[in-house]
Design a protein around this motif. Structure first.
Motif, PDB file in Angstrom:
ATOM      1  N   GLN A 174       0.817  -1.210   0.000  1.00 49.96           N
ATOM      2  CA  GLN A 174       0.000   0.000   0.000  1.00 49.96           C
ATOM      3  C   GLN A 174       0.853   1.264   0.000  1.00 49.96           C
ATOM      4  N   GLY A 175       2.147   1.111   0.214  1.00 50.94           N
ATOM      5  CA  GLY A 175       3.068   2.239   0.118  1.00 50.94           C
ATOM      6  C   GLY A 175       2.944   3.255   1.241  1.00 50.94           C
ATOM      7  N   LYS A 176       2.475   2.832   2.401  1.00 53.80           N
ATOM      8  CA  LYS A 176       2.304   3.749   3.529  1.00 53.80           C
ATOM      9  C   LYS A 176       2.994   3.175   4.756  1.00 53.80           C
ATOM     10  N   ALA A 177       3.322   4.068   5.682  1.00 52.64           N
ATOM     11  CA  ALA A 177       3.928   3.653   6.940  1.00 52.64           C
ATOM     12  C   ALA A 177       3.381   4.514   8.059  1.00 52.64           C
ATOM     13  N   SER A 178       3.495   4.031   9.253  1.00 54.06           N
ATOM     14  CA  SER A 178       3.078   4.793  10.431  1.00 54.06           C
ATOM     15  C   SER A 178       3.999   5.989  10.610  1.00 54.06           C
ATOM     16  N   ASP A 179       3.464   7.075  11.127  1.00 56.51           N
ATOM     17  CA  ASP A 179       4.342   8.192  11.466  1.00 56.51           C
ATOM     18  C   ASP A 179       4.428   8.347  12.982  1.00 56.51           C
ATOM     19  N   SER A 180       4.320   7.226  13.681  1.00 56.79           N
ATOM     20  CA  SER A 180       4.488   7.217  15.137  1.00 56.79           C
ATOM     21  C   SER A 180       5.916   7.617  15.474  1.00 56.79           C
ATOM     22  N   PRO A 181       6.127   8.163  16.663  1.00 55.42           N
ATOM     23  CA  PRO A 181       7.504   8.505  17.062  1.00 55.42           C
ATOM     24  C   PRO A 181       8.397   7.270  16.989  1.00 55.42           C
ATOM     25  N   ASN A 182       9.590   7.458  16.459  1.00 53.43           N
ATOM     26  CA  ASN A 182      10.526   6.364  16.234  1.00 53.43           C
ATOM     27  C   ASN A 182      11.266   6.018  17.523  1.00 53.43           C
ATOM     28  N   VAL A 183      11.204   4.746  17.917  1.00 52.53           N
ATOM     29  CA  VAL A 183      11.990   4.263  19.048  1.00 52.53           C
ATOM     30  C   VAL A 183      13.408   3.976  18.551  1.00 52.53           C
ATOM     31  N   ARG A 184      13.493   3.215  17.457  1.00 51.54           N
ATOM     32  CA  ARG A 184      14.785   2.934  16.806  1.00 51.54           C
ATOM     33  C   ARG A 184      14.529   2.151  15.523  1.00 51.54           C
ATOM     34  N   CYS A 185      15.474   2.189  14.610  1.00 55.30           N
ATOM     35  CA  CYS A 185      15.421   1.413  13.369  1.00 55.30           C
ATOM     36  C   CYS A 185      16.695   0.587  13.250  1.00 55.30           C
ATOM     37  N   SER A 186      16.558  -0.567  12.617  1.00 58.21           N
ATOM     38  CA  SER A 186      17.717  -1.415  12.352  1.00 58.21           C
ATOM     39  C   SER A 186      17.390  -2.340  11.197  1.00 58.21           C
ATOM     40  N   THR A 187      18.410  -2.901  10.610  1.00 55.15           N
ATOM     41  CA  THR A 187      18.242  -3.925   9.592  1.00 55.15           C
ATOM     42  C   THR A 187      18.364  -5.261  10.304  1.00 55.15           C
ATOM     43  N   VAL A 188      17.355  -6.126  10.119  1.00 51.78           N
ATOM     44  CA  VAL A 188      17.322  -7.384  10.862  1.00 51.78           C
ATOM     45  C   VAL A 188      17.504  -8.567   9.929  1.00 51.78           C
ATOM     46  N   GLU A 189      18.328  -9.504  10.352  1.00 48.90           N
ATOM     47  CA  GLU A 189      18.582 -10.713   9.565  1.00 48.90           C
ATOM     48  C   GLU A 189      17.398 -11.674   9.616  1.00 48.90           C
ATOM     49  N   GLY A 190      16.674 -11.673  10.735  1.00 48.55           N
ATOM     50  CA  GLY A 190      15.605 -12.645  10.959  1.00 48.55           C
ATOM     51  C   GLY A 190      14.258 -12.256  10.384  1.00 48.55           C
ATOM     52  N   GLY A 191      14.212 -11.208   9.559  1.00 51.14           N
ATOM     53  CA  GLY A 191      12.980 -10.826   8.896  1.00 51.14           C
ATOM     54  C   GLY A 191      11.910 -10.295   9.831  1.00 51.14           C
ATOM     55  N   LEU A 192      10.670 -10.438   9.401  1.00 51.15           N
ATOM     56  CA  LEU A 192       9.533  -9.902  10.127  1.00 51.15           C
ATOM     57  C   LEU A 192       9.446 -10.439  11.547  1.00 51.15           C
ATOM     58  N   SER A 193       9.683 -11.731  11.739  1.00 45.06           N
ATOM     59  CA  SER A 193       9.556 -12.301  13.086  1.00 45.06           C
ATOM     60  C   SER A 193      10.560 -11.685  14.053  1.00 45.06           C
ATOM     61  N   GLU A 194      11.762 -11.396  13.591  1.00 46.10           N
ATOM     62  CA  GLU A 194      12.749 -10.745  14.462  1.00 46.10           C
ATOM     63  C   GLU A 194      12.313  -9.315  14.790  1.00 46.10           C
ATOM     64  N   CYS A 195      11.754  -8.630  13.813  1.00 52.35           N
ATOM     65  CA  CYS A 195      11.255  -7.278  14.034  1.00 52.35           C
ATOM     66  C   CYS A 195      10.120  -7.293  15.064  1.00 52.35           C
ATOM     67  N   GLN A 196       9.208  -8.231  14.921  1.00 52.52           N
ATOM     68  CA  GLN A 196       8.097  -8.356  15.868  1.00 52.52           C
ATOM     69  C   GLN A 196       8.612  -8.631  17.282  1.00 52.52           C
ATOM     70  N   ARG A 197       9.574  -9.539  17.401  1.00 56.05           N
ATOM     71  CA  ARG A 197      10.135  -9.854  18.725  1.00 56.05           C
ATOM     72  C   ARG A 197      10.788  -8.619  19.341  1.00 56.05           C
ATOM     73  N   SER A 198      11.476  -7.829  18.526  1.00 56.19           N
ATOM     74  CA  SER A 198      12.110  -6.611  19.035  1.00 56.19           C
ATOM     75  C   SER A 198      11.078  -5.687  19.650  1.00 56.19           C
ATOM     76  N   CYS A 199       9.927  -5.575  19.024  1.00 55.09           N
ATOM     77  CA  CYS A 199       8.861  -4.724  19.543  1.00 55.09           C
ATOM     78  C   CYS A 199       8.270  -5.308  20.818  1.00 55.09           C
TER      79      CYS A 199
END
Length: 67
Positions: free
Chosen positions: A16-41
């Motif tokens: 859909q080409g959209k993203a949240s504009d919530s305040p950013n806690v942090r960004c990183s590139t993750v090797e484990g894909g979506l599941s690693e990103c979810q776990r980080s949250c």
């Protein structure tokens, strides 16, 4: 309280080409894909949404995870 990936709901697909504009806690590139990103949250009490760019998307950085 411990959360699992099953507790996370998809709000919008990357296509859909959209993203949240919530305040950013942090960004990183993750090797484990979506599941690693979810776990980080799940383990960061300040996180209530993620923006994730999967490898099949046309983002500037693949597997980019922003909490």
């Amino acid at each position: 309280m411990i959360y699992s990936p099953d507790d996370i709901a998809l709000v919008q697909n990357w296509q859909q080409g959209k993203a949240s504009d919530s305040p950013n806690v942090r960004c990183s590139t993750v090797e484990g894909g979506l599941s690693e990103c979810q776990r980080s949250c799940m383990y960061d009490f300040k996180c209530n949404v993620i923006n994730f760019c999967p490898s099949e998307a046309d983002c500037e950085t693949e597997n980019r995870c922003c909490l």
